[in-house]
Scaffold this motif. Sequence first.
Motif, PDB file in Angstrom:
ATOM      1  N   MET A   1      51.088  27.082 -20.318  1.00  0.00           N
ATOM      2  CA  MET A   1      50.395  27.021 -18.975  1.00  0.00           C
ATOM      3  C   MET A   1      50.972  26.617 -17.767  1.00  0.00           C
ATOM      4  N   ASN A   2      51.309  26.958 -16.724  1.00  0.00           N
ATOM      5  CA  ASN A   2      51.973  25.639 -15.979  1.00  0.00           C
ATOM      6  C   ASN A   2      50.855  25.433 -14.454  1.00  0.00           C
ATOM      7  N   ARG A   3      50.626  24.817 -13.989  1.00  0.00           N
ATOM      8  CA  ARG A   3      50.213  24.390 -12.878  1.00  0.00           C
ATOM      9  C   ARG A   3      48.994  25.164 -12.269  1.00  0.00           C
ATOM     10  N   ALA A   4      50.379  25.848 -11.654  1.00  0.00           N
ATOM     11  CA  ALA A   4      49.802  27.491 -10.797  1.00  0.00           C
ATOM     12  C   ALA A   4      48.197  28.263 -11.672  1.00  0.00           C
ATOM     13  N   ARG A   6      46.668  27.334 -14.547  1.00  0.00           N
ATOM     14  CA  ARG A   6      45.876  26.067 -14.869  1.00  0.00           C
ATOM     15  C   ARG A   6      44.426  26.485 -13.371  1.00  0.00           C
ATOM     16  N   TRP A   7      45.281  26.321 -12.519  1.00  0.00           N
ATOM     17  CA  TRP A   7      44.526  26.484 -10.635  1.00  0.00           C
ATOM     18  C   TRP A   7      43.790  27.933 -11.137  1.00  0.00           C
ATOM     19  N   ARG A   8      44.313  29.050 -11.516  1.00  0.00           N
ATOM     20  CA  ARG A   8      43.546  30.138 -11.514  1.00  0.00           C
ATOM     21  C   ARG A   8      42.700  30.496 -12.617  1.00  0.00           C
ATOM     22  N   LEU A   9      43.103  29.811 -13.629  1.00  0.00           N
ATOM     23  CA  LEU A   9      42.007  29.758 -14.353  1.00  0.00           C
ATOM     24  C   LEU A   9      40.501  29.381 -14.462  1.00  0.00           C
ATOM     25  N   ALA A  10      40.820  27.624 -13.594  1.00  0.00           N
ATOM     26  CA  ALA A  10      39.702  27.239 -12.934  1.00  0.00           C
ATOM     27  C   ALA A  10      39.200  27.818 -11.639  1.00  0.00           C
ATOM     28  N   LEU A  11      40.277  28.493 -10.819  1.00  0.00           N
ATOM     29  CA  LEU A  11      39.266  29.465 -10.195  1.00  0.00           C
ATOM     30  C   LEU A  11      38.507  30.630 -10.154  1.00  0.00           C
ATOM     31  N   VAL A  12      38.873  31.298 -11.214  1.00  0.00           N
ATOM     32  CA  VAL A  12      38.283  32.507 -12.308  1.00  0.00           C
ATOM     33  C   VAL A  12      37.170  31.439 -13.291  1.00  0.00           C
ATOM     34  N   VAL A  13      37.397  30.843 -13.791  1.00  0.00           N
ATOM     35  CA  VAL A  13      35.483  29.792 -14.414  1.00  0.00           C
ATOM     36  C   VAL A  13      34.817  29.880 -13.381  1.00  0.00           C
ATOM     37  N   LEU A  14      35.374  28.898 -12.334  1.00  0.00           N
ATOM     38  CA  LEU A  14      34.177  28.239 -11.682  1.00  0.00           C
ATOM     39  C   LEU A  14      33.898  29.777 -10.687  1.00  0.00           C
TER      40      LEU A  14
END
Length: 252
Positions: A1-4, A6-14
């Motif tokens: 999983m690339n950095r982008a 991971r950021w998308r997943l973090a935003l969804v979880v948040l």
Amino acid sequence: MNRAARWRLALVVLFVAALEFASRRAWIDPVSFIPPSKMAEGAWTLLASGDYTRDILQTLANATLAVVLAVTGGFAFGVALFKLPRVRRVIDPLLLSYYAVPIFVVYPVLIVIFGLNRWPLVAIGFLFGVVAMAANTLNGLERVPRVLLRSARAMRMSPLDEIRLITLPSSLPFVFTGIKLTVVYAFIAVIAGEFVLAGSGFGFRIAYAYNNFDNPTMYGLMLLLLIFVGTLNMLLHMAEMRLYSRTRRKTT
């Protein structure tokens, strides 16, 4: 999983965590909205009970059939427009204004033509997705480098080899975009059609639960639908990236 990613997943979880917190604190009206954890619980209960399996499979079958017909017909239509520029000049204004007209106005006509069965839903899904596929196929074919086509003719490639080695790899990004749009449009059309006039299916069950204030069932079905369409788009994206990488390896 690339950095982008991971950021998308973090935003969804948040975002989901924020909804959970706000709904638990009753900052959002608890009568009309339930916490995401209860949505997941409702979705699992629906799957475990088996009461909605027939409706879910019916909607998925109708939407899948609409996608297959729209992708096939749209691809053939896009190729035909590319090969017939005079016909394209006539149809171009209609393509540009196609989605400006609400397609659902023809849904009652489709019911009169096909009857009150699955085929009006398949037809509305087809009509919603076919033009997106055709337009993206046409854009992809227009962006095939002409120098490659001239080289293919100079090397006396067969039409099949020209399509396989030059045309399809060059137009692939646009064709895949058309497929992804067709999937989304077809599912939207089929489920919205079930909302309007149907006696079974995903959309009918969601509307029925909404009218009866059955929030766990309504949000559970919506979550199942979101998971399915999201998973399907993710699989298409993975296949797209795999084809791109294979194409790059062939060209290097």
